[in-house]
Scaffold this active site. Structure first.
Site, mmCIF file in Angstrom:
data_model
loop_
_atom_site.group_PDB
_atom_site.id
_atom_site.type_symbol
_atom_site.label_atom_id
_atom_site.label_comp_id
_atom_site.label_asym_id
_atom_site.label_seq_id
_atom_site.Cartn_x
_atom_site.Cartn_y
_atom_site.Cartn_z
ATOM 1 N N SER A 255 0.858 -1.191 0.000
ATOM 2 C CA SER A 255 0.000 0.000 0.000
ATOM 3 C C SER A 255 0.888 1.233 0.000
ATOM 4 O O SER A 255 2.046 1.168 0.448
ATOM 5 C CB SER A 255 -0.890 0.010 1.252
ATOM 6 N N TYR B 84 -2.339 -0.832 10.443
ATOM 7 C CA TYR B 84 -2.263 -1.084 9.000
ATOM 8 C C TYR B 84 -0.958 -0.526 8.432
ATOM 9 O O TYR B 84 -0.256 -1.214 7.684
ATOM 10 C CB TYR B 84 -3.468 -0.433 8.312
#
Length: 255
Positions: A143, A156
């Site tokens: 990501s 995350y």
């Protein structure tokens, strides 16, 4: 058909980016093993779509956040297809919480699926590659948040930052086996995980203002890069991250 004769395993392959990658790899000639949770009804739909394309495919149920499941998926994938050449670590989760309110359970879930899972399923894959004589591809779906802070999603960000460093380390450790390993770092992509964002015009407008290309990406944007990294065209690329974000990373600012 750059992947003719290859076998790929895509974790979290039932929907979103995973589904698009599974489809693109099949279009390039690969046999594709789809892995997903037992309660995801989209998995069977994806399987049937690939079969309708004429692809050789299989569906395996597992939770990659559990080490034993990941190891079993590799074993069952090899048993079903004879070998695995390409591993796509796509399965991922996120949990929103301010840092002061984050729970241990949510932290463990995110870290287990996003970092521990790729660590140990890649280990099982690399052992298989060693046994069959070498040569393989690992593609991690990371990501932009391996680099970009994301307030209220600290676990995350930590998991994706860890995945970036794991990729760099394994590029060195796995090179003697002929295995390349790379990250793909998507930005804002039109997937089910971003459904709430896409349904909020104000949030969507603010996000687009941060993206130089002024649009969200599509799962197919990611799938094309995955197919390239899986092919011989990318044989000399390892330990790197390919950003797919429309320029978001270099233009982002908090509103």
């Amino acid at each position: 058909m750059k992947l003719q004769g290859k076998v790929a395993l895509v974790t979290g392959g039932a929907q979103g980016i995973g589904r698009a990658i599974a489809t693109r790899l099949a279009q390039e000639g690969a046999a594709v093993i789809i892995e997903d949770l037992s309660d995801n009804p989209r998995a069977e739909e994806t399987l049937q779509e690939l079969q309708a394309m004429g692809a050789k495919t299989a569906l395996l149920v597992g939770d990659v956040g559990k080490v034993a499941d990941g190891q079993r998926v590799i074993r069952e994938g090899v048993a079903a297809m004879g070998r695995i050449d390409i591993l796509v670590n796509n399965a991922g989760v996120e949990r929103r919480a301010g840092f002061l309110d984050a729970s241990e359970a949510d932290y463990d879930l995110v870290m287990h699926v996003n970092l521990k899972g790729p660590f140990f399923i890649t280990q099982a894959f690399a052992r298989h590659v060693r046994e069959r004589g070498g040569d393989g591809r690992v593609i991690n779906i990371s990501s932009v948040h391996e680099e970009l802070p994301f307030p209220h999603f600290a676990s995350y960000c930590a998991s994706k930052g860890g995945l970036k460093m794991l990729t760099r380390d394994l590029a060195i450790e796995l090179a003697p086996l002929g295995i390349t390993i790379n990250n793909i770092a998507p930005g804002a992509i039109k997937t089910p995980i971003n459904a709430e964002l896409m349904d909020d015009p104000a949030l969507l407008k603010a996000l687009r203002a941060n993206i130089p290309l002024k649009r969200l990406g599509t799962p197919e944007d990611v799938a094309g890069v995955a197919a390239f990294l899986a092919s011989d065209d990318a044989a000399y690329i390892t330990g790197t991250t390919v950003g797919i974000d429309g320029g978001l990373l270099w233009n982002y600012h908090e509103q």
